[in-house]
Structures are given as C-alpha cells and as structure tokens.
Design a protein around this motif. Structure first.
Motif, PDB file in Angstrom:
ATOM      1  N   ARG A 139       0.844  -1.198   0.000  1.00  0.00           N
ATOM      2  CA  ARG A 139       0.000   0.000   0.000  1.00  0.00           C
ATOM      3  C   ARG A 139       0.880   1.249   0.000  1.00  0.00           C
ATOM      4  NH1 ARG A 139      -4.825   1.498   4.334  1.00  0.00           N
ATOM      5  NH2 ARG A 139      -5.256   3.601   3.524  1.00  0.00           N
ATOM      6  N   ARG A 140       0.560   2.186  -0.883  1.00  0.00           N
ATOM      7  CA  ARG A 140       1.373   3.397  -1.018  1.00  0.00           C
ATOM      8  C   ARG A 140       0.611   4.612  -0.479  1.00  0.00           C
ATOM      9  NH1 ARG A 140       5.410   1.450  -4.678  1.00  0.00           N
ATOM     10  NH2 ARG A 140       6.563   3.347  -4.159  1.00  0.00           N
ATOM     11  N   GLN A 179      12.930  15.659   7.772  1.00  0.00           N
ATOM     12  CA  GLN A 179      12.220  15.699   9.046  1.00  0.00           C
ATOM     13  C   GLN A 179      10.714  15.679   8.836  1.00  0.00           C
ATOM     14  OE1 GLN A 179      13.689  15.411  11.985  1.00  0.00           O
ATOM     15  NE2 GLN A 179      11.699  15.362  13.005  1.00  0.00           N
ATOM     16  N   ARG A 180      10.234  16.402   7.825  1.00  0.00           N
ATOM     17  CA  ARG A 180       8.793  16.417   7.537  1.00  0.00           C
ATOM     18  C   ARG A 180       8.314  15.034   7.087  1.00  0.00           C
ATOM     19  NH1 ARG A 180      10.134  21.561   5.350  1.00  0.00           N
ATOM     20  NH2 ARG A 180      10.302  20.680   3.251  1.00  0.00           N
ATOM     21  N   ILE A 181       9.109  14.403   6.243  1.00  0.00           N
ATOM     22  CA  ILE A 181       8.740  13.067   5.767  1.00  0.00           C
ATOM     23  C   ILE A 181       8.763  12.065   6.921  1.00  0.00           C
ATOM     24  CG2 ILE A 181       9.486  11.143   4.300  1.00  0.00           C
ATOM     25  CD1 ILE A 181      10.492  13.311   2.319  1.00  0.00           C
ATOM     26  N   TYR A 182       9.758  12.180   7.759  1.00  0.00           N
ATOM     27  CA  TYR A 182       9.869  11.297   8.925  1.00  0.00           C
ATOM     28  C   TYR A 182       8.626  11.412   9.808  1.00  0.00           C
ATOM     29  CZ  TYR A 182      11.443   9.553  13.461  1.00  0.00           C
ATOM     30  OH  TYR A 182      11.543   8.884  14.658  1.00  0.00           O
ATOM     31  N   GLU A 183       8.229  12.630  10.116  1.00  0.00           N
ATOM     32  CA  GLU A 183       7.068  12.839  10.976  1.00  0.00           C
ATOM     33  C   GLU A 183       5.792  12.333  10.306  1.00  0.00           C
ATOM     34  OE1 GLU A 183       7.224  17.004  11.721  1.00  0.00           O
ATOM     35  OE2 GLU A 183       8.934  16.867  13.109  1.00  0.00           O
ATOM     36  N   ASP A 240       9.920   1.982   4.021  1.00  0.00           N
ATOM     37  CA  ASP A 240      10.716   2.247   2.824  1.00  0.00           C
ATOM     38  C   ASP A 240      10.773   3.732   2.507  1.00  0.00           C
ATOM     39  OD1 ASP A 240      11.958  -0.032   1.239  1.00  0.00           O
ATOM     40  OD2 ASP A 240      10.045  -0.890   1.806  1.00  0.00           O
ATOM     41  N   TYR A 241       9.685   4.449   2.778  1.00  0.00           N
ATOM     42  CA  TYR A 241       9.726   5.900   2.584  1.00  0.00           C
ATOM     43  C   TYR A 241      10.810   6.515   3.472  1.00  0.00           C
ATOM     44  CZ  TYR A 241       5.136   5.451   0.328  1.00  0.00           C
ATOM     45  OH  TYR A 241       4.095   5.119  -0.504  1.00  0.00           O
ATOM     46  N   GLU A 293       4.892  10.206  -1.068  1.00  0.00           N
ATOM     47  CA  GLU A 293       5.678  10.047  -2.287  1.00  0.00           C
ATOM     48  C   GLU A 293       5.906  11.394  -2.968  1.00  0.00           C
ATOM     49  OE1 GLU A 293       3.782   7.077  -4.665  1.00  0.00           O
ATOM     50  OE2 GLU A 293       4.460   5.439  -3.365  1.00  0.00           O
ATOM     51  N   ALA A 294       4.903  12.263  -2.912  1.00  0.00           N
ATOM     52  CA  ALA A 294       5.052  13.601  -3.480  1.00  0.00           C
ATOM     53  C   ALA A 294       6.116  14.391  -2.716  1.00  0.00           C
ATOM     54  CB  ALA A 294       3.713  14.337  -3.453  1.00  0.00           C
TER      55      ALA A 294
END
Length: 224
Positions: A111-112, A161-165, A183-184, A117-118
């Motif tokens: 599931r994505r 940091q934003r992606i991590y959160e 994976d992200y 991803e953006a």
C-alpha cells in the motif's frame, strides 16, 4: 613533459565530470522509479552502477599514476586530491541511488501513500539541483558558490524531518502502511545522505581554491 602532464590532468578532470553526470542521472532515475513504481527503471539504475564504480577505479588509477610519474606540487596536487576525494563521495551517492532503486522493487504491491511520495519527489528535486550545481561549481572552481550550495543541505534536512514525521503518523494511523512507510523513511534517509555528500564535495572545492580544509554547515550556521 608539462604538455603531457596538462593533458593527463585534463583527462582526469573530464573523467570526474562524466562520473558526476552519471551519478546525477542515477539519483534522478532512482527516485523517479520509486515514485512511479517503475521496476524496469529501478533495475536499470542497479545495472548501471557498475559503470559508476568503474569510473571511480579509473580516476583513482589515473590519479596515482600522475602523482607517481609527474610528482605534481601545490595547486596541481590539490586538484588531484580533490578529484580523488570527491569521486569517492560520488561513488557513495551512486550506492544510495541503488538502494533507492532496490526499495522500488521491494515495495512493489504494498500500500502506497501518494502524499508522502510527493514529498519525497520534492526532496529529490532539491537534491538533484544541488548535485547539478556542485558539479558546475567544480568545473568553474567557484568556492563561493560551493559554500552557498552547501547551505541548501538545510532544506534537505528539513524535508527529511517532515517526511519522517508524516511516516510515523501514517504508521500509527494505518497499520497497513507500515512496510511502505518504512521504505519511505529509508529512501528519504538515502536522499539526506546524498545531500551530505554534496556538502563534502563543496568542502573539497573550497580546499581546491583556498588550500584550506573547512567543515561547512556546522550546526547549519555556516557564515558566507
């Protein structure tokens, strides 16, 4: 003899520039493959990594031969040292592109989360521009620009940091996304490290121009 030396040095410079273009394309393609779920493009990135590795070996061989046979001094020696060190950073950047490509293959079918991803695509664009800019700064021996490029690494860190959160929140709210979100996190970590290697190359450009080894982005407060 000087003419031969100059030609060998120029050939070394060309090899480094070509390697840089290959690495930049690898990073771009790896993220493109990940975001678009393009397994074939991911496999292409993995296959092409051998060319990048061969470039580093060739640069190292040429560098040692020039040092041994021509015994360069001062600025010429700094240029050779810079190319050797920076090519090592490029090779590691290529390795991270391969890791991103492998993530594309691994998460296929899971599931994505389009929003994450953006965000990864946006982060990758910042990194890509940094890579392109640092290669141009190297060609022009522009240490002032190198310092400015290094500052953009802060944007990469903030994007990470934003992606991590966002990933942590997504995993807490939707258990089905745990594998994909992991994976992200990995992909964003690889991109963050590529940004770090760009900063390393910036430092070598400064060394080439000033003969000073400095550390940029110390606590992200490097002063120009």
């Amino acid at each position: 003899m000087r003419e031969i030396f100059s030609q060998e040095l120029n050939d070394l410079h060309v090899c480094f520039s070509e390697m840089g273009m290959l690495v930049n394309q690898a990073v771009y393609n790896s993220v493109k493959a990940f975001v678009n779920h393009d397994r074939e493009l991911a496999l292409k990135v993995i296959r092409n990594d051998v060319v990048i590795n061969e470039c580093e070996v060739d640069i190292e061989r040429r560098s040692f031969e020039i040092i041994a046979l021509q015994q360069p001094v001062t600025r010429d020696l700094r240029m050779i040292v810079t190319i050797m060190k920076a090519s090592s950073d490029l090779e590691r950047m290529g390795d991270h592109a391969v890791s991103i490509a492998k993530s594309t293959i691994r998460v296929k079918g899971n599931r994505r989360v389009p929003e994450i991803e953006a965000a990864i695509a946006t982060m990758a664009e910042i990194v890509k521009k940094m890579v392109e800019a640092v290669l141009d700064a190297y060609v022009k021996r522009d240490d002032r620009r190198a310092r400015k490029i290094a500052q953009h690494d802060q944007q990469v860190n903030e994007a990470f940091q934003r992606i991590y959160e966002r990933c942590i929140t997504e995993m807490q709210q939707n258990p089905d996304t745990v594998i994909g979100s992991t994976d992200y996190l990995l992909v964003s970590t690889y991109l963050e490290r590529v940004g770090d290697y760009v900063t390393n190359i910036c430092e070598w450009i400064v060394y080439l121009k000033t003969n000073k080894l400095i550390e940029l982005n110390v606590n992200n407060k490097e002063t120009l």
